[in-house]
Design an enzyme around this catalytic site. Structure first.
Site, short mmCIF file in Angstrom:
data_model
loop_
_atom_site.label_atom_id
_atom_site.label_comp_id
_atom_site.label_asym_id
_atom_site.label_seq_id
_atom_site.Cartn_x
_atom_site.Cartn_y
_atom_site.Cartn_z
N ASP A 75 0.87 -1.18 0.00
CA ASP A 75 0.00 0.00 0.00
C ASP A 75 0.90 1.23 0.00
O ASP A 75 1.93 1.24 0.67
CB ASP A 75 -0.91 0.01 1.23
CG ASP A 75 -2.02 -1.02 1.15
OD1 ASP A 75 -2.48 -1.31 0.04
OD2 ASP A 75 -2.43 -1.52 2.21
N ASP B 200 -6.99 -1.47 -4.65
CA ASP B 200 -8.03 -1.02 -3.71
C ASP B 200 -8.93 0.03 -4.37
O ASP B 200 -10.15 0.03 -4.18
CB ASP B 200 -7.40 -0.43 -2.46
CG ASP B 200 -6.56 -1.43 -1.68
OD1 ASP B 200 -6.82 -2.64 -1.78
OD2 ASP B 200 -5.64 -0.99 -0.98
#
Length: 186
Positions: free
Chosen positions: A142, A164
């Site tokens: 991330d 995401d």
């Protein structure tokens, strides 16, 4: 298990599959660039404090819940993908196809990312266990890090990635395009 009556490629058309592959490419290539150019937990301001590139690793589930559960997360994600494929195949008329395509691109991106050990500043290798803890990491990469309004419960939104974003965009499209009354009849 009984397969749906609708032919697979009439639901998962080549153009849709190409879109999923392109989303997967964007996700994995962005993660590769970040993992090779940054160090673990490094943060680079892009738009001041509002937007930063921050390399983090999610070994849990959505929004980093249940951290340090990489293997259960891998199995759960794999199961969810198989479920989504068959659900979409069986219910091809529910929701906008592009919403499903975004969700699938994101799901596949994060699923494949879980198969690699990340070596920040260097690259990655196939595997599930870091040989050098603190230098090698597991979990989903991330890196998109945004500030969150102070009046809410936390300062920053949890870091996320292209996959995401694809899942979130897909869910919004599906929420606006599904015929909820029709779903109740099934």
């Amino acid at each position: 298990m009984k397969l749906p009556k609708t032919p697979f490629f009439s639901v998962f058309k080549p153009g849709y599959l190409a879109f999923v592959a392109f989303g997967l490419f964007l996700d994995l290539s962005s993660k590769y660039v970040i993992i090779t150019k940054m160090y673990a937990h490094e943060s680079i301001p892009v738009l001041g404090d509002f937007f930063r590139l921050s390399l983090t690793f999610n070994t849990g589930f959505v929004f980093g819940l249940f951290q340090d559960n990489a293997l259960p997360s891998l199995f759960a994600t794999g199961f969810a993908i198989v479920f989504l494929i068959f659900y979409r195949w069986e219910n091809s008329d529910l929701g906008n196809a592009w919403g499903w395509n975004f969700v699938m691109a994101g799901a596949f991106g994060n699923f494949l990312d879980k198969f690699f050990v990340k070596i920040p500043g260097s690259g990655f290798r196939f595997g599930f266990t870091p040989e050098k803890p603190g230098i090698e990491f597991i979990g989903v990469v991330d890196f998109l890090d945004f500030e969150w309004p102070d009046f809410l419960l936390f300062d920053r939104w949890p870091a996320f990635n292209v996959a995401d974003s694809c899942v979130s965009i897909g869910i919004v499209i599906l929420l606006f395009t599904m015929d909820w009354k029709e779903m109740d009849k099934k």
